[in-house]
Design a protein around this motif. Structure first.
Motif, short mmCIF file in Angstrom:
data_model
loop_
_atom_site.label_atom_id
_atom_site.label_comp_id
_atom_site.label_asym_id
_atom_site.label_seq_id
_atom_site.Cartn_x
_atom_site.Cartn_y
_atom_site.Cartn_z
N LYS A 16 -2.96 7.62 3.82
CA LYS A 16 -4.13 6.75 3.87
C LYS A 16 -4.27 6.19 5.29
O LYS A 16 -3.30 5.68 5.86
CB LYS A 16 -3.96 5.60 2.89
N GLU A 23 1.53 7.17 -6.52
CA GLU A 23 0.46 8.15 -6.73
C GLU A 23 0.94 9.57 -6.42
O GLU A 23 0.64 10.51 -7.16
CB GLU A 23 -0.75 7.81 -5.88
N GLU A 47 0.84 -1.20 0.00
CA GLU A 47 0.00 0.00 0.00
C GLU A 47 0.87 1.25 0.00
O GLU A 47 0.57 2.24 -0.66
CB GLU A 47 -0.93 0.01 1.21
N GLN A 104 2.28 1.97 -3.39
CA GLN A 104 1.22 2.55 -4.24
C GLN A 104 1.04 4.03 -3.91
O GLN A 104 0.90 4.86 -4.81
CB GLN A 104 -0.08 1.79 -4.03
N LEU A 105 1.05 4.39 -2.62
CA LEU A 105 0.94 5.80 -2.24
C LEU A 105 2.11 6.61 -2.78
O LEU A 105 1.92 7.75 -3.25
CB LEU A 105 0.89 5.93 -0.71
N GLY A 129 3.24 7.59 2.36
CA GLY A 129 4.17 7.36 1.26
C GLY A 129 4.80 8.70 0.93
O GLY A 129 4.10 9.61 0.49
N GLN A 188 3.43 13.93 -0.62
CA GLN A 188 3.05 12.82 0.24
C GLN A 188 1.78 12.15 -0.27
O GLN A 188 0.98 12.76 -0.95
CB GLN A 188 2.83 13.26 1.69
N GLY A 189 1.67 10.89 0.08
CA GLY A 189 0.43 10.13 -0.08
C GLY A 189 0.04 9.66 1.30
O GLY A 189 0.90 9.19 2.06
#
Length: 112
Positions: A32, A21, A14, A17-18, A46, A29-30
């Protein structure tokens, strides 16, 4: 995806993936939420190299675990380098976080 009771999440997958993206969208930053339960949130970060979280107030009792890469946590003129596999308490003061390389971190925030 928020983890429900009895579920498992692959935080490294995950987190990658962040990172992808965040890079694709030109963001630093990502973010979640991966676990939410009464009194606790676990937030996956991320952070592309050079990205991070700008100065902000402490959200309450919190800790940061660096899962991969390296980040620098700074507050009140002090700074701490966290490499993969290390953790640190978030200071109860204004602080910021910056990734020195692509990094994945878990932020755990406890609610009173």
């Amino acid at each position: 995806m928020t983890v429900e009771a009895g579920s498992v999440v692959d935080v490294l997958a995950e987190g990658r993936q962040l990172l992808d993206e965040a890079r694709a969208k030109g963001r630093g930053q990502g973010i979640k939420v991966v676990v939410r339960q009464p009194g606790q949130k676990v937030i996956l970060l991320g952070l592309p190299s050079g990205g991070g979280l700008p100065e902000h107030e402490a959200p309450g009792a919190a800790s940061l675990v660096c899962l991969s890469g390296e980040v620098v946590l700074s507050s009140g003129g002090e700074s701490w380098s966290l490499q993969a596999g290390t953790a640190h308490v978030i200071p109860q003061a204004v602080h910021e976080l910056q990734a020195t390389v692509d990094s994945i971190c878990l932020l755990t925030v406890c609610a009173d």
